[in-house]
Write an enzyme that holds these catalytic residues in place. Structure first.
Site, PDB file in Angstrom:
ATOM      1  CE  LYS A   1      30.344  35.399  43.130  1.00  0.00           C
ATOM      2  NZ  LYS A   1      31.673  35.723  42.588  1.00  0.00           N
TER       3      LYS A   1
HETATM    4  N1  GLU Z   1      32.837  38.965  42.270  1.00  0.00           N
HETATM    5  C1  GLU Z   1      34.233  39.036  41.961  1.00  0.00           C
HETATM    6  C2  GLU Z   1      34.755  37.665  41.610  1.00  0.00           C
HETATM    7  O1  GLU Z   1      34.028  36.790  41.198  1.00  0.00           O
HETATM    8  C3  GLU Z   1      35.046  39.754  43.032  1.00  0.00           C
HETATM    9  C4  GLU Z   1      34.967  39.195  44.412  1.00  0.00           C
HETATM   10  C5  GLU Z   1      35.627  40.068  45.481  1.00  0.00           C
HETATM   11  O2  GLU Z   1      36.148  41.124  45.163  1.00  0.00           O
HETATM   12  O3  GLU Z   1      35.588  39.644  46.639  1.00  0.00           O
HETATM   13  O4  GLU Z   1      35.935  37.421  41.640  1.00  0.00           O
END
Ligand code: GLU
Length: 451
Positions: free
Chosen positions: A138
């Site tokens: 992240k």
């Molecule tokens: N931000 C989204 C999540 O928390 C998607 C992450 C992604 O598609 O890699 O799942």
């Protein structure tokens, strides 16, 4: 087909539920913050409770309790008026035992390292549970996108990409959208990366997902998290004694996840009767049209002032009787106070970590079922995986293929959670972590730990 056997009668209250203040010996061993309100301690604590219940080997517990890499960058950007501002950005790579690091980029004025670490950890768990070949990561930038012009945002995003370009890659770490970031930002990141990275002439657009459909994005990615929330509900509600088409529901947060969950659940026949966001709380017992409200919010920036519903207090919003409550905003929004007010049968976590352990304990005591985020909101990363596969294979999928494949992943993951719940007589969050940790444990058993 992947559907697993379902119990014929509604689930009984579980025997094994985590205490509000779970204290794992791993916290002391790894020097975790002692503050019980710390988000990282809370999120990892839920996994460690599951780990203890299932007997996960100590070596796997300590590996999963901390990220592999934490990157923090500072970078200057020229504002429209000519002065420079310094921004702070993050990329946390939690785990890559199952595949490349994967997870979104959050653009928010209040993002901190501990939040990003928690969210990266949740991505590892989510990808494992939903059966995609990715690990967890992240990132984010401490910025309020609403306070910047398009030009300033483009410079911020491109400069941030430059700062982390050598730490990401199509086979190494693949970012995506999260709160505050969108397909346009992803396009700027892919474009910037394509100029910077030495990819040996290969198409580098698979470095990021959630791109616009015109530039390597996938059909169905924008709505994917909401679609996954509703797929999970349709799969899980009948055994909780509810018919999706007869449900009433409320939504907390009406951005991408909240609005798409609302629209898709409404298309199944459910009725949205209360909505809240950072601008206010609204309610209409006759129903609020999710499509109409989404159009209003896109123009006005929030639900406040929407005339086809009545403005209510925060307390009245939470006390509104509904079958399903969908938190789709930020972390730690359902604490003890909110948990005492909520008048719902099921909570479907569209957001990441919206329920604190203290809040959850109260909900479980009151007999409210919590469908945990690592199951419920895994639709986004699942369709990100499909986008990545399409980029890598130079294919594009029709929308019905995306929806069908997504449903398969969600149904299979729900089945794993259901099985773990029965086997360990525990709550759904603990069951989801057990299922996620089982796959990771098998990977570590096969790989061993070098040297
Ligand atoms: N931000 C989204 C999540 O928390 C998607 C992450 C992604 O598609 O890699 O799942």
């Amino acid at each position: 087909m992947t559907t697993l056997a379902k119990p014929s009668s509604p689930i009984q209250k579980p025997k094994n539920v985590p205490p509000a203040n779970y204290n794992s010996p791993i916290f002391d061993e790894l020097g975790f913050p002692s503050d019980a309100h710390n988000l990282y301690r809370q999120t990892v604590g839920s996994m460690l409770y599951a780990a203890e219940l299932m007997g996960l080997p100590h070596r796997v517990q300590i590996i999963l309790a901390q990220p592999k890499t934490e990157i923090m960058v500072h970078f200057p950007v020229k504002m429209d008026d000519g002065h420079y501002r310094l921004f702070k950005g993050y990329r946390v790579q939690h785990n890559n035992a199952l595949g490349p690091y994967k997870g979104g980029l959050r653009f928010h004025h209040d993002v901190h390292l501990d939040d990003v670490k928690s969210l990266a950890f949740l991505m590892t768990m989510k990808c494992s549970l939903v059966g995609v070949p990715f690990g967890g990561g992240k990132g984010g930038v401490k910025v309020d996108p609403r306070k910047h012009s398009n030009g300033e945002m483009e410079r911020i995003v491109r400069r941030f990409t430059t700062a982390i370009a050598h730490s990401i890659g199509p086979d190494y770490d693949i970012p995506a959208p999260d709160v505050g970031s969108n397909a346009q930002h992803m396009a700027w990141i892919a474009d910037t990366y394509s100029f910077l990275a030495d990819v040996g002439g290969k198409d580098p657009s698979a470095v990021i997902t959630g791109k616009p459909v015109e530039y390597g994005g996938s059909l169905g990615r924008e709505k994917a998290t909401g679609q996954g929330v509703v797929d999970t509900l349709v799969e899980m509600l009948p055994e909780l004694g509810l018919k999706p088409e007869q449900c009433t529901f409320s939504v907390l947060g009406f951005g991408n996840v909240g609005s798409w969950s609302g629209k898709i659940f409404q298309d199944k026949g459910a009725k949205m009767i209360a909505v809240a966001d950072h601008t206010g709380f609204i309610k209409n017992d006759k129903g609020i049209d999710a499509q109409d409200l989404a159009t209003y919010v896109a123009q006005k920036g929030g639900v406040a002032g929407y005339t086809k519903a009545t403005a209510v207090s925060k307390e009245e919003f939470y006390k509104t009787k509904v079958d399903v409550f969908i938190p789709a905003a930020l972390e730690q929004m359902i604490q003890e106070g909110e948990a005492k007010l909520i008048n719902a049968t099921v909570i479907a976590e569209g957001a990441n970590a919206p329920t604190t352990p203290g809040g959850e304990r109260i909900l479980l005591e009151r007999g409210v079922e919590v469908l945990p985020a690592i199951l419920c909101n895994a639709g986004g990363v699942t369709v990100s995986y499909f986008e990545w596969v399409q980029n890598k294979t130079f294919h594009s999928w029709e929308l019905d293929q995306v929806d069908r494949e997504l449903n398969k992943h969600m149904v299979r993951a729900a089945g794993k959670v259901r099985d773990a719940r029965r086997k360990y007589n525990c709550d759904l969050r603990t069951a989801a972590y057990i299922a996620a940790c089982e796959r990771l444990n098998h990977a570590y058993a096969a790989r061993g730990i070098f040297p």
